[in-house]
Scaffold this motif. Structure first.
Motif, short mmCIF file in Angstrom:
data_model
loop_
_atom_site.label_atom_id
_atom_site.label_comp_id
_atom_site.label_asym_id
_atom_site.label_seq_id
_atom_site.Cartn_x
_atom_site.Cartn_y
_atom_site.Cartn_z
N ASN A 1 0.49 -0.85 0.12
CA ASN A 1 0.03 0.01 0.38
C ASN A 1 1.14 1.51 0.38
OD1 ASN A 1 -2.63 -1.39 0.76
ND2 ASN A 1 -0.83 -2.07 2.38
N ILE A 2 1.20 1.71 -1.37
CA ILE A 2 2.10 2.77 -1.20
C ILE A 2 1.80 4.02 -0.18
CG2 ILE A 2 3.47 4.27 -3.02
CD1 ILE A 2 3.68 1.83 -4.86
N TRP A 3 1.24 4.45 0.77
CA TRP A 3 1.27 5.38 0.57
C TRP A 3 1.92 6.55 -0.05
CZ3 TRP A 3 4.57 2.26 3.72
CH2 TRP A 3 6.17 3.25 3.91
N CYS A 4 1.33 7.94 0.41
CA CYS A 4 2.03 9.23 -0.56
C CYS A 4 2.33 10.49 0.14
CB CYS A 4 0.97 9.93 -1.14
SG CYS A 4 0.38 10.91 0.81
N GLY A 5 2.93 10.03 1.35
CA GLY A 5 3.74 11.11 2.66
C GLY A 5 3.81 12.09 2.77
N LYS A 6 2.20 12.94 2.24
CA LYS A 6 1.89 14.20 2.06
C LYS A 6 0.66 14.31 2.53
CE LYS A 6 4.46 14.78 -2.13
NZ LYS A 6 4.66 15.14 -3.64
N CYS A 7 -0.76 13.28 2.74
CA CYS A 7 -1.49 14.26 3.04
C CYS A 7 -1.61 14.19 4.91
CB CYS A 7 -2.55 12.85 2.66
SG CYS A 7 -2.75 11.56 3.93
N HIS A 8 -2.70 14.79 5.58
CA HIS A 8 -2.66 15.04 6.73
C HIS A 8 -2.44 13.26 7.39
CE1 HIS A 8 -4.35 15.84 11.41
NE2 HIS A 8 -5.25 15.04 10.21
N TYR A 9 -2.85 12.20 6.69
CA TYR A 9 -2.92 11.13 7.60
C TYR A 9 -1.35 10.61 7.59
CZ TYR A 9 -8.13 11.64 7.76
OH TYR A 9 -8.78 11.79 8.59
N CYS A 10 -0.82 10.37 6.50
CA CYS A 10 0.44 10.39 6.46
C CYS A 10 1.94 11.31 7.06
CB CYS A 10 1.20 10.82 5.20
SG CYS A 10 0.66 9.34 3.89
N ARG A 11 1.58 12.17 8.00
CA ARG A 11 1.91 13.48 7.95
C ARG A 11 1.67 13.60 9.74
NH1 ARG A 11 4.40 17.09 5.34
NH2 ARG A 11 4.14 18.95 6.72
N THR A 12 1.11 12.36 10.16
CA THR A 12 0.49 12.48 11.42
C THR A 12 0.72 10.76 12.10
OG1 THR A 12 -1.98 11.64 10.76
CG2 THR A 12 -0.87 14.22 11.19
N GLY A 13 1.41 10.20 10.79
CA GLY A 13 1.43 9.19 11.70
C GLY A 13 1.14 7.54 10.81
N HIS A 14 -0.75 8.09 10.43
CA HIS A 14 -1.38 6.92 9.94
C HIS A 14 -1.24 6.60 8.37
CE1 HIS A 14 -3.55 7.76 13.74
NE2 HIS A 14 -3.59 9.08 13.73
N ILE A 15 -0.22 5.89 8.38
CA ILE A 15 -0.12 5.85 7.04
C ILE A 15 -0.92 4.76 6.29
CG2 ILE A 15 2.59 6.53 6.69
CD1 ILE A 15 2.98 3.29 7.43
N ASN A 16 -1.69 4.34 7.30
CA ASN A 16 -2.77 2.70 6.21
C ASN A 16 -3.78 3.98 6.32
OD1 ASN A 16 -3.29 3.49 9.35
ND2 ASN A 16 -4.35 1.85 9.23
N LEU A 17 -4.18 5.24 6.65
CA LEU A 17 -5.50 6.24 6.06
C LEU A 17 -4.96 6.99 5.41
CD1 LEU A 17 -6.39 6.58 10.00
CD2 LEU A 17 -7.01 4.68 7.89
N CYS A 18 -4.14 6.83 4.24
CA CYS A 18 -3.14 8.11 3.65
C CYS A 18 -4.11 7.99 2.09
CB CYS A 18 -2.21 7.07 2.95
SG CYS A 18 -2.01 7.78 1.13
#
Length: 336
Positions: A88-105
């Motif tokens: 599951n390739i997360w973007c690293g830029k959205c709110h969820y990625c930036r708050t540690g919730h990469i599974n909710l990207c």
């Protein structure tokens, strides 16, 4: 290279496609050795389909193999390393990625359903999505890392203590992984399923109790065995919230893991309030791949027992059909 392509509901084709190449600085080119079949693969190929995949893409997301090429910026793995793949390739830029919730990207690219997967001879994956695993681990066992990492996300949300009771709804490979992890925590585990062969398998793996909901009322069975119900209930199917609410003890926790996009269970909200239940969702993996790799490398639970069918890439459809018919607990497609 050869690859298994999704061609729509009930249709899969193994054919020659272009081999991927290293193009980006963070690319890792992997010679695929084994791929696990997931329930989502089965549901996408069902007639009518129960899960939506993009037509024409390469299937598979539970992959493992050997690194055969790397981009200029890759430092964490090298040619010759054996790896498992986070799909599951997360973007690293959205709110969820930036708050540690990469599974909710919010911008996921899902390998094997929205972009090309790993059910092929080679795959090219960003470096952040691969994890090294010992070359001594057989490929068909290493392929269990992804589902194990997902299950660990669930058990991390609801940890059991020795002597507590856990009810697992669904005796497929995910349910069995939950059972093994909760057994390792010292819990008594009850497994529920409508398939008697699956229940026998669960009993062979050490389930404390097994129950068939077609023959017995599951909440009543738990009350008879425990007097209070289950401390933790896991719905590994995705349609059994009603049963989970009734089977959980007061103050218990329900983990919702299984995914069924058409299920609409009736929620007994008053039961949740009166029993003060905690209901948590557990979606894919969240920082648990290193833990999964450690468990597999050190034989902490017998994940290898779940792999009951291994077939070559050319027999992918047969392997998926066997798992769909519950004639295989976990099918692994072997490439090399």
């Amino acid at each position: 290279m050869k690859a298994a392509l999704f061609q729509g509901s009930g249709c899969l084709e193994v054919k020659d496609v272009p081999k991927p190449e290293v193009k980006n600085p963070d690319d890792v080119l992997i010679e695929i050795h084994a791929i696990g079949v997931c329930g989502t693969d089965i549901r996408a190929l069902a007639v009518p389909p129960l899960y939506e995949f993009k037509k024409g893409l390469i299937l598979g997301h539970e992959g493992t193999g050997k690194v055969v090429g790397v981009g200029s910026d890759v430092t964490g793995v090298a040619v010759g390393d054996h790896v498992v793949i986070h799909p599951n390739i997360w973007c690293g830029k959205c709110h969820y990625c930036r708050t540690g919730h990469i599974n909710l990207c919010e911008n996921f690219q899902h390998i094997g359903d929205s972009i090309d997967g790993v059910m092929a001879e080679f795959a090219c994956i960003p470096e952040r999505m691969v994890y090294k695993i010992s070359a001594e681990v057989p490929a068909h066992i290493a392929a269990m890392a992804e589902p194990l990492a997902c299950v660990l996300n669930g058990t991390n949300k609801a940890r059991a203590h020795p002597g507590e009771t856990v009810l697992i709804l669904g005796a497929g490979p995910i349910g069995m992984l939950y059972m093994m992890l909760y057994q390792a925590m010292g819990a008594d585990v009850c497994v529920s399923d409508t398939n008697e062969e699956r229940l026998r398998f669960a009993a062979e793996l050490g389930a404390t109790y097994t129950v068939n909901p077609m023959k017995q009322d599951v909440p009543a069975f738990l009350m008879e065995k425990t007097g209070i119900g289950a401390d933790i209930v896991v719905d590994a199917v995705g349609v059994l919230l009603d049963t989970a609410i009734l089977a959980a003890k007061k103050g218990g926790t329900i983990v919702l893991f299984g995914i069924n996009t058409v299920a609409q269970p009736t929620v007994h909200q008053v039961e949740i309030v009166f029993k003060e239940l905690q209901i948590v969702g557990a979606y894919i993996t969240k920082g648990t791949f290193p833990q999964a790799v450690d468990i597999i490398e050190n034989h902490r639970i017998p994940v290898e027992k779940l792999v009951t069918l291994r077939v070559p890439l050319e027999q992918t459809k047969y392997g998926i059909d066997q798992m769909a018919a519950a004639k295989s607990v976990k099918t692994v497609i072997e490439v090399k």
